[in-house]
Design an enzyme around this catalytic site. Structure first.
Site, short mmCIF file in Angstrom:
data_model
loop_
_atom_site.label_atom_id
_atom_site.label_comp_id
_atom_site.label_asym_id
_atom_site.label_seq_id
_atom_site.Cartn_x
_atom_site.Cartn_y
_atom_site.Cartn_z
N ASP A 31 -18.50 144.30 118.63
CA ASP A 31 -18.10 143.00 119.17
C ASP A 31 -19.22 142.02 118.86
OD1 ASP A 31 -15.97 142.31 121.87
OD2 ASP A 31 -17.34 140.79 121.04
N ASN A 35 -16.77 135.88 123.03
CA ASN A 35 -15.99 135.56 124.24
C ASN A 35 -16.13 136.65 125.29
OD1 ASN A 35 -14.22 133.79 125.61
ND2 ASN A 35 -12.48 135.15 125.17
N PHE A 88 -9.06 145.00 118.67
CA PHE A 88 -8.81 143.87 119.57
C PHE A 88 -9.49 142.60 119.10
CE2 PHE A 88 -8.74 147.54 122.54
CZ PHE A 88 -7.53 147.30 123.18
N SER A 132 1.03 140.45 119.55
CA SER A 132 1.38 139.66 120.73
C SER A 132 2.87 139.34 120.74
CB SER A 132 0.58 138.35 120.68
OG SER A 132 1.07 137.44 121.64
N THR A 134 3.95 136.66 121.24
CA THR A 134 4.08 135.32 120.65
C THR A 134 4.65 135.39 119.23
OG1 THR A 134 2.93 133.20 120.52
CG2 THR A 134 1.74 135.09 119.70
N TYR A 156 -2.34 130.51 116.20
CA TYR A 156 -2.81 131.80 116.76
C TYR A 156 -1.76 132.87 116.50
CZ TYR A 156 -3.14 135.51 120.20
OH TYR A 156 -3.14 136.75 120.79
N LYS A 160 -1.48 136.55 114.07
CA LYS A 160 -0.99 137.89 114.45
C LYS A 160 0.12 138.33 113.49
CE LYS A 160 -3.61 138.50 118.02
NZ LYS A 160 -4.73 139.45 117.91
N ASN A 186 2.30 139.64 128.88
CA ASN A 186 1.26 138.83 129.56
C ASN A 186 0.34 139.72 130.40
OD1 ASN A 186 3.38 136.91 128.74
ND2 ASN A 186 2.10 135.42 129.78
P1 NAD Z 1 -11.04 138.71 124.70
O1 NAD Z 1 -11.44 137.39 124.14
O2 NAD Z 1 -11.48 139.05 126.06
O3 NAD Z 1 -11.46 139.87 123.71
C1 NAD Z 1 -11.56 139.69 122.32
C2 NAD Z 1 -12.93 140.18 121.89
O4 NAD Z 1 -13.09 140.03 120.49
C3 NAD Z 1 -14.07 139.40 122.57
O5 NAD Z 1 -14.94 140.33 123.18
C4 NAD Z 1 -14.75 138.68 121.40
O6 NAD Z 1 -16.12 138.53 121.62
C5 NAD Z 1 -14.42 139.59 120.23
N1 NAD Z 1 -14.40 138.93 118.91
C6 NAD Z 1 -13.71 137.82 118.55
N2 NAD Z 1 -13.94 137.56 117.24
C7 NAD Z 1 -14.76 138.54 116.78
C8 NAD Z 1 -15.35 138.81 115.52
N3 NAD Z 1 -15.17 138.02 114.46
N4 NAD Z 1 -16.14 139.91 115.40
C9 NAD Z 1 -16.35 140.72 116.46
N5 NAD Z 1 -15.84 140.50 117.68
C10 NAD Z 1 -15.04 139.42 117.83
O7 NAD Z 1 -9.44 138.78 124.61
P2 NAD Z 1 -8.42 139.84 125.20
O8 NAD Z 1 -7.56 139.14 126.16
O9 NAD Z 1 -9.13 141.07 125.59
O10 NAD Z 1 -7.54 140.10 123.90
C11 NAD Z 1 -7.80 141.18 123.04
C12 NAD Z 1 -6.83 141.11 121.86
O11 NAD Z 1 -5.51 141.14 122.35
C13 NAD Z 1 -6.96 139.83 121.04
O12 NAD Z 1 -6.75 140.16 119.69
C14 NAD Z 1 -5.81 138.98 121.55
O13 NAD Z 1 -5.36 138.07 120.57
C15 NAD Z 1 -4.77 140.04 121.85
N6 NAD Z 1 -3.79 139.63 122.85
C16 NAD Z 1 -4.23 139.14 124.05
C17 NAD Z 1 -3.31 138.74 125.00
C18 NAD Z 1 -3.78 138.13 126.31
O14 NAD Z 1 -2.99 137.41 126.93
N7 NAD Z 1 -4.98 138.41 126.78
C19 NAD Z 1 -1.96 138.84 124.73
C20 NAD Z 1 -1.53 139.35 123.50
C21 NAD Z 1 -2.48 139.74 122.57
C1 WQD Z 2 2.31 131.63 131.77
C2 WQD Z 2 3.16 130.62 132.51
C3 WQD Z 2 2.79 128.34 131.82
C4 WQD Z 2 -1.29 127.95 133.32
C5 WQD Z 2 -0.14 133.05 126.50
C6 WQD Z 2 -0.15 132.98 124.99
C7 WQD Z 2 0.42 134.24 124.42
C8 WQD Z 2 -0.27 135.48 124.97
C9 WQD Z 2 -0.34 135.46 126.46
C10 WQD Z 2 -2.00 136.15 123.47
C11 WQD Z 2 3.72 129.53 131.60
C12 WQD Z 2 2.39 128.54 133.27
C13 WQD Z 2 -0.04 128.44 132.99
C14 WQD Z 2 -1.40 126.96 134.33
C15 WQD Z 2 0.98 127.04 134.60
N1 WQD Z 2 -1.63 135.56 124.53
N2 WQD Z 2 1.08 127.99 133.61
N3 WQD Z 2 -0.24 126.53 134.93
O1 WQD Z 2 1.81 130.91 127.68
O2 WQD Z 2 3.12 132.95 128.41
O3 WQD Z 2 1.21 133.22 126.93
O4 WQD Z 2 -0.88 134.21 126.91
O5 WQD Z 2 -1.35 136.65 122.62
O6 WQD Z 2 0.28 134.13 123.05
O7 WQD Z 2 0.62 131.86 124.60
O8 WQD Z 2 0.81 132.63 129.27
O9 WQD Z 2 -0.60 132.52 131.28
O10 WQD Z 2 -0.71 130.63 129.62
O11 WQD Z 2 1.35 130.92 131.00
O12 WQD Z 2 2.00 126.61 135.17
O13 WQD Z 2 -2.47 126.47 134.64
O14 WQD Z 2 2.32 129.93 133.47
O15 WQD Z 2 3.40 127.10 131.63
O16 WQD Z 2 4.98 129.20 132.08
P1 WQD Z 2 1.82 132.33 128.07
P2 WQD Z 2 0.10 131.67 130.29
#
Ligand code: NAD
Ligand code: WQD
Length: 354
Positions: A31, A35, A88, A132, A134, A156, A160, A186
């Protein structure tokens, strides 16, 4: 197995490292801490009494990445070979990806290409990738099913989708690869200890981290983005999944793909849609009192409602969610209450109970 976890100090990564260690795997973390904080791994060690080796490496720094693989290649003088990678590492803020697309394509896509090249060179051809929900975009009916055509509606999400395409092409061209594309819905919640959890930098983009900061007094009130959607209470519906269930899904996916070549796609969600008010009220029950909110304008790009069809993960992996919304909020609140400023907070044992 020996599993390399990129992004393993982050929110989902740290919970997955914990579950992998508890399942008996050896874990290496890469890592760049853009973030996250290494403190998450120290706490995983406190919880599990096991250690994951940490390498502060950026995926964009291919020589540094190569060094990690060389030291774990099974060659003379090195440690045993890495069996699988759980990937990740990436940037994840949708709004930032709209204003800074190049940063997102470079970090997420180019970073993954570096990783795949190095993996291939060292004969490590098992990958579990964080995709995701998304990627389903705005043209699919709910619930989302893996076979649907994908088409993300923001940069974003397109990173993916592009990485899914790259991995699908690699899997089709070379039958030695074992690939899992996990489409998360989520993720919320935290490990039940309250010692690790989500620690967003700045103002949280996502709903539950924002509510948690209102509850702990760091934000004045929740802004509910849109109260006039065509849904039962007028707010958007989402499929919230406890981060520990999500982490266990990775453990199941690694074990499954290690045994099978090809490209597999699984939704990791509960199949249940919850509204913004459902989440707010569940969090209020966890905290024990009402929380201030105001209904505001819709957030651009939000879809009214989506949730997973999680039946493929159940059929193939024997995996399904076990924790409901109330528990997600209770566990998220325990983490936030014990760590009001995230990993900057004093360790939980020294925090007076609130
Ligand atoms: P996070 O930001 O907590 O974790 C991502 C990690 O990747 C961080 O620790 C960051 O420092 C590291 N990182 C970023 N770019 C890097 C690089 N170039 N080299 C090395 N390390 C790097 O996010 P998370 O919520 O734990 O998400 C993890 C993964 O899951 C991500 O790929 C994210 O897109 C995906 N994802 C997250 C969600 C969500 O809502 N949290 C939903 C769907 C998918
Ligand atoms: C959930 C609901 C908002 C904040 C995002 C990314 C998605 C995935 C997961 C990585 C929605 C509402 C939110 C606030 C609110 N990440 N909301 N007030 O948008 O479903 O998904 O995270 O892959 O790609 O888009 O999640 O938690 O942002 O929102 O009313 O302050 O909460 O409008 O309806 P979302 P979210």
């Amino acid at each position: 197995m020996k599993v390399l976890v990129t992004g393993g100090t982050g929110y989902i990564g740290s919970h997955t490292v914990l579950c992998l260690l508890e399942a008996g795997h050896e874990v290496l973390v890469v890592d760049n801490l853009v973030n996250s904080s290494e403190e998450s791994l120290r706490r995983v060690q406190d919880i599990t009494a096991r250690t994951a080796a940490f390498h502060a490496v950026d995926l964009l720094d291919e020589p540094a990445l190569r060094t990690v693989f060389a030291r774990n290649s099974g060659e003379a003088g090195s440690e045993s070979r890495i069996d699988a990678v759980v990937h990740f590492a990436g940037l994840k803020a949708v709004g930032e990806s709209v204003s800074q697309p190049l940063k997102y394509y470079h970090n997420n896509v180019a970073g993954t290409l570096n990783l795949l090249r190095v993996m291939d060179d060292y004969g490590v051809r098992t990958m579990v990738f964080s995709s995701s929900a998304t990627v389903y975009g705005e043209n699919n009916a709910v619930p989302y099913v893996e076979k649907m055509e994908i088409g993300a509606n923001n940069p974003y999400g397109r990173t993916k989708e592009q990485i899914e395409d790259v991995l699908s092409d690699i899997g089709a061209a070379d039958s030695r690869w074992h690939i899992a594309l996990l489409r998360y819905f989520n993720p919320v919640g935290a490990h039940e200890s309250g010692m690790i959890g989500e620690d967003p930098l700045g103002i949280p983009n996502n709903l539950v981290p924002f509510i948690a900061q209102v509850a702990v007094g760091r934000r004045e009130k929740l802004m509910v983005f849109g109260g006039d959607y065509d849904t039962p209470d007028g707010t958007c519906l989402r499929d919230y999944i406890h981060v520990m269930d999500l982490a266990q899904g990775h453990v199941a996916a690694v074990s499954y793909v290690a045994q099978k070549t090809g490209v597999f796609r699984w939704n990791l969600g509960s199949g249940i849609g919850s509204s913004v008010f459902d989440v707010l009220h569940a969090f209020e029950r966890a905290v024990g009192h009402e929380l201030p909110y105001e209904v505001a304008a819709r957030r651009p790009g939000d879809l009214p409602a989506f949730w997973a069809d999680p039946s493929a993960a159940l059929a193939d992996l024997g995996w399904s969610t076990t924790k409901k919304l109330d528990q997600m909020c209770q566990d998220h609140w325990r983490w936030q209450k014990n760590n009001p400023t995230g990993y900057d907070s004093p360790t939980p044992s020294t925090v007076p109970q609130m």
